[in-house]
Design a protein around this motif. Structure first.
Motif: not given
Length: 246
Positions: A156-182
């Motif tokens: 909410r306070p940083f809505p373009n976080y994912t865009t900046q992460r991708i722009r910097q070519k930073i990878s992330v692995k996510v273990i999601a607890l429960g359904e969902g996630g884009e």
């Protein structure tokens, strides 16, 4: 003409006003300059001395008085270039000397290794710290445990976080607890199926730090960041082991 730009040259409002007045008046006495700017004569003289020391104002004698004039405005560009060069030198000194020296003085662990943040502004600082820390690592990647109930509040306070992460070519692995996630670029996701909705939580592992974000009452976000190689390494081992099992 945006005169606020001149503040980047460490000029305050009165200095800018007197400098611009000299351009309008041409060569002028302290009395004339003070009269035009509304700054008292003593203060005007002190400001003119500072501007003269920086080479953007000069003076010459006329009878018993000093007459001041503005120097060629190209001098402003020279000041900006001098400041830029000085800043480059400062950055280099910080990287090669001061920051390594301060890290050497820092104890292995203290209360200063744990930081607390709250509210949207605090969460934004934590998210920016994740990107800034990972961006300087050889392998630009980090790991996350994330629950569905927190996701709508996290960025909410940083809505373009994912865009900046991708722009910097930073990878992330996510273990999601429960359904969902884009799905997104430079992102991998696996799930732990749960019965019911798990409590809102988010743990980012980005050695040498671990950030833990949760929601207090009325969806108020709070975060704890631990700066510890040992703790971050242990959390990374746990994450990687679980990742292989999923």
């Amino acid at each position: 003409m945006n005169l606020d730009t001149l503040k980047q040259l460490d000029l305050d409002d009165r200095e800018i006003s007197i400098y611009m007045t000299l351009f309008r008046l041409g060569p002028a006495s302290i009395r004339d300059i003070a009269g035009q700017t509304g700054v008292n004569r003593g203060t005007t003289y002190e400001i003119l001395k500072r501007l003269a020391a920086r080479g953007i104002v000069s003076y010459f004698p006329k009878g018993k008085r000093r007459v001041f004039r503005a120097e060629d405005p190209e001098r402003l560009l020279q000041l900006a270039e001098e400041k830029q060069n000085a800043l480059k030198h400062t950055i280099e000194q910080l990287k090669t000397d001061i920051i390594p020296g301060l890290h050497h003085l820092k104890p292995d662990f203290s209360s200063g290794n744990v930081s607390f943040y709250e509210g949207d502004d605090g969460i934004e600082l934590v998210l920016k710290d994740i990107l800034a820390t990972v961006a300087h690592q050889p392998e630009k990647s980090y790991s996350v445990f994330s629950s569905k109930s927190l996701r709508q509040h996290l960025y909410r306070p940083f809505p373009n976080y994912t865009t900046q992460r991708i722009r910097q070519k930073i990878s992330v692995k996510v273990i999601a607890l429960g359904e969902g996630g884009e799905d997104a670029e430079y992102s991998e996701r696996k799930w732990i199926r749960t019965q019911g909705q798990p409590d809102a939580s988010y743990i980012a592992i980005y050695p040498p730090k671990v950030a833990m974000i949760s929601l207090a009452s009325e969806n108020y976000p709070v975060a704890t960041v631990i700066d510890s190689v040992e703790i971050a390494t242990a959390q990374k081992v746990i994450f990687d082991t679980l990742w292989q099992l999923l």
